[in-house]
Scaffold this motif. Sequence first.
Motif, PDB file in Angstrom:
ATOM      1  N   THR A  27     -31.769 -54.531  31.566  1.00 59.04           N
ATOM      2  CA  THR A  27     -32.730 -55.669  31.679  1.00 59.04           C
ATOM      3  C   THR A  27     -31.713 -56.967  31.789  1.00 59.04           C
ATOM      4  OG1 THR A  27     -32.581 -55.470  29.164  1.00 59.04           O
ATOM      5  CG2 THR A  27     -34.422 -54.551  30.206  1.00 59.04           C
ATOM      6  N   VAL A  28     -31.315 -57.310  32.587  1.00 59.04           N
ATOM      7  CA  VAL A  28     -30.545 -58.541  32.860  1.00 59.04           C
ATOM      8  C   VAL A  28     -31.421 -59.680  33.182  1.00 59.04           C
ATOM      9  CG1 VAL A  28     -28.408 -59.647  34.083  1.00 59.04           C
ATOM     10  CG2 VAL A  28     -28.640 -57.252  33.497  1.00 59.04           C
ATOM     11  N   ASP A  29     -31.495 -60.615  32.196  1.00 61.00           N
ATOM     12  CA  ASP A  29     -32.475 -61.750  32.613  1.00 61.00           C
ATOM     13  C   ASP A  29     -31.645 -62.750  33.602  1.00 61.00           C
ATOM     14  OD1 ASP A  29     -34.470 -61.851  29.856  1.00 61.00           O
ATOM     15  OD2 ASP A  29     -34.399 -60.727  31.549  1.00 61.00           O
ATOM     16  N   GLN A  30     -32.328 -63.410  34.338  1.00 58.53           N
ATOM     17  CA  GLN A  30     -31.560 -64.425  34.990  1.00 58.53           C
ATOM     18  C   GLN A  30     -32.711 -65.659  35.105  1.00 58.53           C
ATOM     19  OE1 GLN A  30     -30.013 -62.804  38.594  1.00 58.53           O
ATOM     20  NE2 GLN A  30     -28.865 -64.842  38.971  1.00 58.53           N
ATOM     21  N   ARG A  31     -32.358 -66.673  34.726  1.00 59.96           N
ATOM     22  CA  ARG A  31     -33.415 -67.958  34.949  1.00 59.96           C
ATOM     23  C   ARG A  31     -32.936 -68.773  35.898  1.00 59.96           C
ATOM     24  NH1 ARG A  31     -35.792 -69.758  29.318  1.00 59.96           N
ATOM     25  NH2 ARG A  31     -37.005 -68.073  28.763  1.00 59.96           N
ATOM     26  N   LEU A 319     -37.371 -43.180  20.716  1.00 55.15           N
ATOM     27  CA  LEU A 319     -37.711 -44.715  20.330  1.00 55.15           C
ATOM     28  C   LEU A 319     -36.433 -45.060  19.359  1.00 55.15           C
ATOM     29  CD1 LEU A 319     -41.042 -45.996  18.373  1.00 55.15           C
ATOM     30  CD2 LEU A 319     -39.019 -46.835  18.158  1.00 55.15           C
ATOM     31  N   GLU A 320     -35.627 -45.736  19.888  1.00 55.60           N
ATOM     32  CA  GLU A 320     -34.449 -46.124  19.410  1.00 55.60           C
ATOM     33  C   GLU A 320     -34.757 -47.467  18.680  1.00 55.60           C
ATOM     34  OE1 GLU A 320     -31.659 -44.584  19.167  1.00 55.60           O
ATOM     35  OE2 GLU A 320     -32.654 -42.730  20.304  1.00 55.60           O
ATOM     36  N   VAL A 321     -34.132 -47.404  17.313  1.00 54.74           N
ATOM     37  CA  VAL A 321     -34.265 -48.952  16.650  1.00 54.74           C
ATOM     38  C   VAL A 321     -33.198 -49.804  17.224  1.00 54.74           C
ATOM     39  CG1 VAL A 321     -33.602 -49.698  14.260  1.00 54.74           C
ATOM     40  CG2 VAL A 321     -35.050 -47.596  14.598  1.00 54.74           C
ATOM     41  N   SER A 322     -32.234 -49.309  17.756  1.00 62.31           N
ATOM     42  CA  SER A 322     -31.157 -50.348  18.370  1.00 62.31           C
ATOM     43  C   SER A 322     -32.145 -51.181  19.420  1.00 62.31           C
ATOM     44  CB  SER A 322     -30.253 -49.683  18.928  1.00 62.31           C
ATOM     45  OG  SER A 322     -30.411 -48.759  19.953  1.00 62.31           O
ATOM     46  N   GLU A 323     -32.706 -50.482  20.407  1.00 63.95           N
ATOM     47  CA  GLU A 323     -33.665 -51.173  21.282  1.00 63.95           C
ATOM     48  C   GLU A 323     -34.747 -52.215  20.751  1.00 63.95           C
ATOM     49  OE1 GLU A 323     -34.021 -51.312  24.487  1.00 63.95           O
ATOM     50  OE2 GLU A 323     -36.260 -51.892  24.990  1.00 63.95           O
ATOM     51  N   LEU A 324     -35.507 -51.799  19.550  1.00 63.86           N
ATOM     52  CA  LEU A 324     -36.413 -52.686  18.766  1.00 63.86           C
ATOM     53  C   LEU A 324     -35.585 -53.883  18.318  1.00 63.86           C
ATOM     54  CD1 LEU A 324     -37.976 -50.244  16.322  1.00 63.86           C
ATOM     55  CD2 LEU A 324     -38.815 -50.900  18.542  1.00 63.86           C
ATOM     56  N   LYS A 325     -34.321 -53.657  17.546  1.00 62.68           N
ATOM     57  CA  LYS A 325     -33.519 -54.729  17.320  1.00 62.68           C
ATOM     58  C   LYS A 325     -33.123 -55.732  18.569  1.00 62.68           C
ATOM     59  CE  LYS A 325     -31.438 -53.046  13.074  1.00 62.68           C
ATOM     60  NZ  LYS A 325     -30.560 -52.247  12.617  1.00 62.68           N
ATOM     61  N   LYS A 326     -32.986 -55.195  19.631  1.00 59.05           N
ATOM     62  CA  LYS A 326     -32.438 -55.933  20.888  1.00 59.05           C
ATOM     63  C   LYS A 326     -33.684 -56.729  21.283  1.00 59.05           C
ATOM     64  CE  LYS A 326     -31.744 -54.484  25.195  1.00 59.05           C
ATOM     65  NZ  LYS A 326     -31.641 -53.536  26.127  1.00 59.05           N
ATOM     66  N   GLN A 327     -34.555 -56.221  21.470  1.00 60.05           N
ATOM     67  CA  GLN A 327     -35.880 -56.672  21.912  1.00 60.05           C
ATOM     68  C   GLN A 327     -36.503 -57.736  20.744  1.00 60.05           C
ATOM     69  OE1 GLN A 327     -36.683 -56.828  24.971  1.00 60.05           O
ATOM     70  NE2 GLN A 327     -35.926 -54.565  25.686  1.00 60.05           N
ATOM     71  N   LEU A 328     -36.253 -57.380  19.573  1.00 62.83           N
ATOM     72  CA  LEU A 328     -36.801 -58.356  18.859  1.00 62.83           C
ATOM     73  C   LEU A 328     -35.646 -59.640  18.632  1.00 62.83           C
ATOM     74  CD1 LEU A 328     -38.234 -59.127  16.052  1.00 62.83           C
ATOM     75  CD2 LEU A 328     -36.446 -57.982  14.771  1.00 62.83           C
ATOM     76  N   GLU A 329     -34.520 -59.463  18.903  1.00 66.05           N
ATOM     77  CA  GLU A 329     -33.527 -60.675  18.999  1.00 66.05           C
ATOM     78  C   GLU A 329     -33.931 -61.546  20.131  1.00 66.05           C
ATOM     79  OE1 GLU A 329     -31.984 -61.793  16.479  1.00 66.05           O
ATOM     80  OE2 GLU A 329     -32.524 -59.971  15.585  1.00 66.05           O
ATOM     81  N   THR A 330     -34.171 -60.770  21.249  1.00 70.21           N
ATOM     82  CA  THR A 330     -34.520 -61.566  22.631  1.00 70.21           C
ATOM     83  C   THR A 330     -35.531 -62.404  22.626  1.00 70.21           C
ATOM     84  OG1 THR A 330     -33.369 -59.530  24.013  1.00 70.21           O
ATOM     85  CG2 THR A 330     -34.889 -61.252  24.923  1.00 70.21           C
ATOM     86  N   ALA A 331     -36.708 -61.667  21.907  1.00 69.97           N
ATOM     87  CA  ALA A 331     -37.819 -62.678  21.514  1.00 69.97           C
ATOM     88  C   ALA A 331     -37.656 -63.802  20.916  1.00 69.97           C
ATOM     89  CB  ALA A 331     -39.103 -61.592  21.151  1.00 69.97           C
ATOM     90  N   ARG A 332     -37.013 -63.515  19.694  1.00 69.72           N
ATOM     91  CA  ARG A 332     -36.888 -64.776  18.973  1.00 69.72           C
ATOM     92  C   ARG A 332     -35.996 -65.758  19.619  1.00 69.72           C
ATOM     93  NH1 ARG A 332     -35.434 -61.123  13.299  1.00 69.72           N
ATOM     94  NH2 ARG A 332     -37.521 -60.896  12.490  1.00 69.72           N
ATOM     95  N   SER A 333     -34.958 -65.287  20.491  1.00 76.72           N
ATOM     96  CA  SER A 333     -34.301 -66.184  21.137  1.00 76.72           C
ATOM     97  C   SER A 333     -35.244 -67.253  21.837  1.00 76.72           C
ATOM     98  CB  SER A 333     -33.087 -65.729  21.718  1.00 76.72           C
ATOM     99  OG  SER A 333     -33.508 -64.820  23.065  1.00 76.72           O
TER     100      SER A 333
END
Lengths: 602, 602
Positions: A27-31, A319-333
């Motif tokens: 999931t490499v984001d590019q803006r 369902l990996e908690v590491s994935e949850l954390k990653k997406q949570l952080e991305t959303a927060r950012s």
Amino acid sequence: MEWVTIVDPPPSTTFYAEYQNTGPGSTVDQRIKWADYRSSIPEADAGKFTVKDEQQGGWIRMYPLPGADMRRFVIGSARNLLHRSHQNSLFQRPLLSSSYRLLSSSPSADPSSSSSSTMAHPVALNNINPKVLECEYAVRGEIVTLAQKLQEEIKAKPESHPFEEILYCNIGNPQSLGQQPITFFREVLALCDHPAILDKSETQGLFSADSIERAWQILDQIPGRATGAYSHSQGVKGLRDAIAAGIEARDGFPADPNDIFLTDGASPAVHMMMQLLIRSEKDGILCPIPQYPLYSASIALHGGSLVPYYLDEATGWGLEVSELKKQLETARSKGITVRALVVINPGNPTGQLLAEENQKAIVEFCKQEGLVLLADEVYQENVYVPEKKFHSFKKVSRSMGYGEKDISLVSFQSVSKGYYGECGKRGGYMEVTGFGADVREQIYKVASVNLCSNISGQILASLVMSPPKVGDESYESYSAERDGILSSLARRAKTLEDAFNKLEGVKCNKAEGAMYLFPRIELPEKAIKAAEAAKKAPDAYYCQRLLTATGIVFVPGSGFGQVPGTWHFRCTILPQEEKIPSVVSRLTDFHKSFMDEFRGLV
Amino acid sequence: MEWVTIVDPPPSTTFYAEYQNTGPGSTVDQRIKWADYRSSIPEADAGKFTVKDEQQGGWIRMYPLPGADMRRFVIGSARNLLHRSHQNSLFQRPLLSSSYRLLSSSPSADPSSSSSSTMAHPVALNNINPKVLECEYAVRGEIVTLAQKLQEEIKAKPESHPFEEILYCNIGNPQSLGQQPITFFREVLALCDHPAILDKSETQGLFSADSIERAWQILDQIPGRATGAYSHSQGVKGLRDAIAAGIEARDGFPADPNDIFLTDGASPAVHMMMQLLIRSEKDGILCPIPQYPLYSASIALHGGSLVPYYLDEATGWGLEVSELKKQLETARSKGITVRALVVINPGNPTGQLLAEENQKAIVEFCKQEGLVLLADEVYQENVYVPEKKFHSFKKVSRSMGYGEKDISLVSFQSVSKGYYGECGKRGGYMEVTGFGADVREQIYKVASVNLCSNISGQILASLVMSPPKVGDESYESYSAERDGILSSLARRAKTLEDAFNKLEGVKCNKAEGAMYLFPRIELPEKAIKAAEAAKKAPDAYYCQRLLTATGIVFVPGSGFGQVPGTWHFRCTILPQEEKIPSVVSRLTDFHKSFMDEFRGLV
């Protein structure tokens, strides 16, 4: 070379285009700033916002600068300005189905459907609530509309298609495919609907003794025995007592009837929680991908942001908690306040069953991060693997020593699923724990605005949580009906899973629970091109071809969300057992000819 | 000298204070800029937005400058910052009930209720959707919570209060007060719930022949006879056919089953339309004052603006098109786009029945102004005056020659009202006409997200629109039950109306229809002061005193809206006929002693 065009963008707005480069899992984001794109646009396209997507297999989201008035340009209402002037199936909206709608369009674009209404009526697509436009619900989407059309054609002219009936595998609606209701439940419902017959002698001959007794018990819990009266806004207190007792028996931990809110199926309960939690598009809800589209629809209708977390297909939809954390952080950012985590267990559309240790980690994550845990547990009775067991999130959190003060947890249950499959009765409840009294009061208030859920649904919700017990007259027939349905579902799941795995390019995880399979399909490049030509996503194209060839209705994976560049479909395991061989052979024949048709190079 | 305080206003915002000087009927607006107020505030109140209200009998609304981010400061979410540091009953929110809630409060203000939850839980009053906080629903509000508490006390200790039971006259819930369901309807429902008994011989002895026949007919219209399956999102097609035929028979104009959306009672249908029409607080819905608080609640939940129009109490709650025009212009001058007009006919809470000529003028007004006409016609069977007749707005508009292209019209109907009063069944429908196909598709989509309404409610909705006919076995008993209920309701309405008009300072208009009376009460100055001391609106105070003295539950007029400075309450006409004399005598005795208590000068 693929084009995505937004017609008439607000002139003074600055946009970002967000690319996501994908192989599965990446999931490499590019803006890229709109202004940088703008310079590469031919003059003829001036006044449009045109983005050239040269990244095969990726997807694009576009939105104005954060903080601007129209921040959620694409995710939100203005996405409806999107116009695919050249259709690109690789431009994939990850959560949404494949039809685009046009608000202000060029004159060539489908003038028949909207222009007349725009002129004649005060309400038109360009002035309704954009959240309504935004919302999509694939399991009753385009493919079902087509299926209904075919059904009408067959009715009018039986020989008009190469099949005799439409087989609706699009939705978990067991009784529509012939599953019979549990007799005891229906006896009680009928008696509560017409209590006047309860003390007639003929009734003894028609109804089991314990159904009569149960009906009396239930009526005694309803003030004035009035099954035609509005109840308490949360539901009849005595029925909530029965449900709480059922939860206690299931979990081994106490349940409080005041925590139960009876609802017309689980959907209104989910809406109620979204309505409570979502203040604006800056509030996010973590949802699994793939997900049941009720969640994306409800979040869209309430104007929030869906924060996706991906289930790992390679580990049986883990369902990996590491994935949850990653997406949570991305959303927060990105400035999103994540309010809640949705977990569907057993999974829909994936059918996976979470391990208890996994659930503990999820509870811990929600506690640490201050998220409400929205536990969709409507498939709690639908478990097909003897080595695994359903554990409610309430049981798991209580077993960790976490109580009211530690975790905000809402569990959804429905009479539509399980072995009962009483979809049409619209019964269900949510158990709301770990909220302050003041917030609970607000939930109560919102429940009050609709007065109460339907009483038959309430009664049925209490029945499924307190079915006949050993020694009751109906117990034997009840348990035979229940076990018959569940074991047949397990066999059907296995047969279909095996059949899918025998198809070229198709891989299907084990169906541990729920009512669905969500196989992945590798489509030939030539089929993808054909889909593009037909202005369809490849999975939607496959499902449409399947439907028109066989009458079988699957829902394309794009309706549930999937890792970009992968294709799936959802299929219920609900066709009656005697029909499964024919489903398998029709599917197998179709698939073979489809693959043959598109085999080889483009 | 009375004070209204807003704690912690956004520092950089400019407010207007809007005064409304009122005698009944007068609506003189005065706008005074916050900065002008600010200079008159003592230094100790710096940092607060404090408005001194010296205008007796008036009310205040405060909001920041239009266009600012928090434009709807008071009407919208931030109203919840309001803190009445000194209670002022003359500070009257015209549409909302009397309890204020506090988000960020001074430490002295009720620390018990919210602080503990704020600390322990991620969800607290200050971070939930402000639209939820905004929404109020008086008919299940504070007074009902108190009634439920008293009921529990009586149950625990029968002698604890000077009455034996709570008499719920707060809500139109006939069967909760002893009204019996129509036998034929319940027979059909029971048979559809448990079709297995349909061909048993005992069934002939228990059920009427035509109920058995009707159940077969209905089952034949449901695919697979599966009453436990989700239906089409708009409801079972065959049931919609029956409803359309019923509408045609009622109106003498054609009705299309594809225009019918079956819903769980009328409330979800109203929500659906509000959801469709309201984009932001700049979209307004014209609603009668007094109104049924579903409308204010739904508009609040969807973030729109309620545009009030006043019914004229002096002319029997007349609806004047001149008043509609005036309020429409006022709203437009404030930048509100008015989308729709709500008309409740027969009226709730007022009970008035519109004359056909009046309805024509309303239709013409909507057509001219491009408004959707939302016609709440759930009381269409509840007419108690032989000289008047219910006309649906569809019939009226068709009789004017207006068709699909001319007027957008939604008619709401419910199984909860009429002579059937089947509130607990949650059945109802809306008939949607005069919308483009594209917009209709959007309504269908939103309906799909909740899958379908409950099938028993759907069946019942079809039954009330196609009851037994002359010659059917059940016709005689059916029509006897129906007429018995309706004539009894008419007698009860008249008896209560007369009783109210005999009370000192009370004036009650004729109940022409619906299930309510909405008498006006002139309260002594001393009672108004006592209400202030008790931190209640005067009408809420009266209702609370009535409840604690007699067990009778009325809803204060402030829950429905009323001309500022006037006081009312809503009372259902639903207590069973044999209880009416006791209701009247308890009410009369209470009222006399209340007036005696507060007679004389302050």
